[in-house]
Design an enzyme around this catalytic site. Structure first.
Site, PDB file in Angstrom:
ATOM      1  N   ARG A   1     -16.404  -6.532   9.503  1.00 59.37           N
ATOM      2  CA  ARG A   1     -15.259  -5.936   8.791  1.00 59.37           C
ATOM      3  C   ARG A   1     -15.030  -4.558   9.330  1.00 59.37           C
ATOM      4  O   ARG A   1     -15.627  -3.597   8.877  1.00 59.37           O
ATOM      5  CB  ARG A   1     -15.504  -5.924   7.292  1.00 59.37           C
ATOM      6  CG  ARG A   1     -15.574  -7.321   6.737  1.00 59.37           C
ATOM      7  CD  ARG A   1     -15.527  -7.245   5.266  1.00 59.37           C
ATOM      8  NE  ARG A   1     -14.590  -6.224   4.854  1.00 59.37           N
ATOM      9  CZ  ARG A   1     -13.860  -6.294   3.791  1.00 59.37           C
ATOM     10  NH1 ARG A   1     -13.909  -7.340   3.045  1.00 59.37           N
ATOM     11  NH2 ARG A   1     -13.046  -5.307   3.440  1.00 59.37           N
TER      12      ARG A   1
ATOM     13  N   ARG B   1       0.814  -1.225   0.000  1.00 55.83           N
ATOM     14  CA  ARG B   1       0.000   0.000   0.000  1.00 55.83           C
ATOM     15  C   ARG B   1       0.842   1.268   0.000  1.00 55.83           C
ATOM     16  O   ARG B   1       0.293   2.367   0.005  1.00 55.83           O
ATOM     17  CB  ARG B   1      -0.941   0.008   1.207  1.00 55.83           C
ATOM     18  CG  ARG B   1      -2.055  -1.000   1.047  1.00 55.83           C
ATOM     19  CD  ARG B   1      -3.122  -0.812   2.065  1.00 55.83           C
ATOM     20  NE  ARG B   1      -4.187  -1.794   1.899  1.00 55.83           N
ATOM     21  CZ  ARG B   1      -5.293  -1.796   2.591  1.00 55.83           C
ATOM     22  NH1 ARG B   1      -5.500  -0.882   3.502  1.00 55.83           N
ATOM     23  NH2 ARG B   1      -6.207  -2.723   2.379  1.00 55.83           N
TER      24      ARG B   1
ATOM     25  N   ARG C   1     -21.333  -1.399   0.864  1.00 58.76           N
ATOM     26  CA  ARG C   1     -20.848  -2.696   1.346  1.00 58.76           C
ATOM     27  C   ARG C   1     -20.988  -2.788   2.862  1.00 58.76           C
ATOM     28  O   ARG C   1     -21.422  -3.799   3.395  1.00 58.76           O
ATOM     29  CB  ARG C   1     -19.379  -2.876   0.932  1.00 58.76           C
ATOM     30  CG  ARG C   1     -18.802  -4.225   1.279  1.00 58.76           C
ATOM     31  CD  ARG C   1     -17.476  -4.454   0.596  1.00 58.76           C
ATOM     32  NE  ARG C   1     -16.462  -3.487   1.021  1.00 58.76           N
ATOM     33  CZ  ARG C   1     -15.248  -3.421   0.471  1.00 58.76           C
ATOM     34  NH1 ARG C   1     -14.921  -4.217  -0.527  1.00 58.76           N
ATOM     35  NH2 ARG C   1     -14.369  -2.554   0.915  1.00 58.76           N
TER      36      ARG C   1
ATOM     37  N   ARG D   1      -9.942   6.092   4.848  1.00 54.99           N
ATOM     38  CA  ARG D   1      -9.263   5.072   4.046  1.00 54.99           C
ATOM     39  C   ARG D   1      -9.005   5.587   2.628  1.00 54.99           C
ATOM     40  O   ARG D   1      -7.957   5.320   2.049  1.00 54.99           O
ATOM     41  CB  ARG D   1     -10.094   3.785   3.996  1.00 54.99           C
ATOM     42  CG  ARG D   1     -10.123   3.059   5.340  1.00 54.99           C
ATOM     43  CD  ARG D   1     -10.896   1.771   5.253  1.00 54.99           C
ATOM     44  NE  ARG D   1     -10.242   0.843   4.357  1.00 54.99           N
ATOM     45  CZ  ARG D   1     -10.872   0.081   3.466  1.00 54.99           C
ATOM     46  NH1 ARG D   1     -12.180   0.169   3.334  1.00 54.99           N
ATOM     47  NH2 ARG D   1     -10.211  -0.747   2.700  1.00 54.99           N
TER      48      ARG D   1
END
Length: 198
Positions: free
Chosen positions: A142, A88, A127, A153
């Protein structure tokens, strides 16, 4: 075939990684799944990673590299793999290259799924809402998809992932794919580029 799949939250990385693995008969290595399993089973590395995951922050490089080393040493990776959710940062990309060198392996391609920020936001929030509604006991919470964590994020993605594109671009290992289309189409584009460049 050894591939890295890159993209922001909600860019379809997991879906594409799964389909590629089925198509190529190789194993999917998801840093998110590795972290969640380690946290759930309370391993030493899991304990170290947990506070970061809960805040939606990136887990420190030295912890992640150790996870990757352990995973890439397992026998199911011998035929190849798709790495999803890692690296990342450009530093992690470089560390991964060093690790692969140690293991006598080499990365073939980094595949970047490009998706507009608004689409990342919509998909990630949708989601997390779907997961909130699906309260079956087997559903793992999650942590990183909670709606309030999503903007952070996405911000981290732009801040830290973009230099990776330069890293792989410079090494002529980067394939850029439009991720803002039906997933079958995305998959076709990826396979087409992989075959073209083989």
């Amino acid at each position: 075939m050894r591939l890295v799949i890159l993209g922001g939250p909600g860019s379809g990385k997991s879906t594409q990684a799964r389909q590629l693995c089925r198509h190529l008969g190789i194993v999917e290595i998801s840093s998110g799944n590795i972290l969640r399993r380690a946290i759930a089973s309370q391993t030493d590395l899991g304990h170290k990673a947990q506070p970061y995951v809960e805040k939606g922050e990136l887990v420190p490089d030295e912890i992640l590299i150790e996870f990757m080393r352990q995973r890439l040493l397992q026998p199911d990776t011998a035929k190849g793999w798709v790495l999803e959710g890692y690296p990342r940062t450009a530093f992690q990309a470089e560390e991964l290259d060093f690790l692969l060198e140690d293991l006598n392996q080499q990365l073939d391609w980094a595949i970047y799924l490009t998706v507009p920020e608004s689409v990342m936001m919509t998909r990630s929030v949708a989601r997390s809402q779907n997961q909130a509604q699906d309260s079956t006991p087997s559903t793992k919470s999650r942590l990183d998809d909670h709606p309030e964590i999503v903007p952070r994020r996405i911000e981290l993605f732009y801040e830290r992932t973009v230099p990776i594109l330069e890293y792989y671009g410079y090494r002529q290992k980067l394939l850029t794919i439009n991720g803002n289309q039906p997933s079958e189409q995305v998959q076709q584009n990826i396979l087409h580029k992989l075959e073209l460049d083989d």
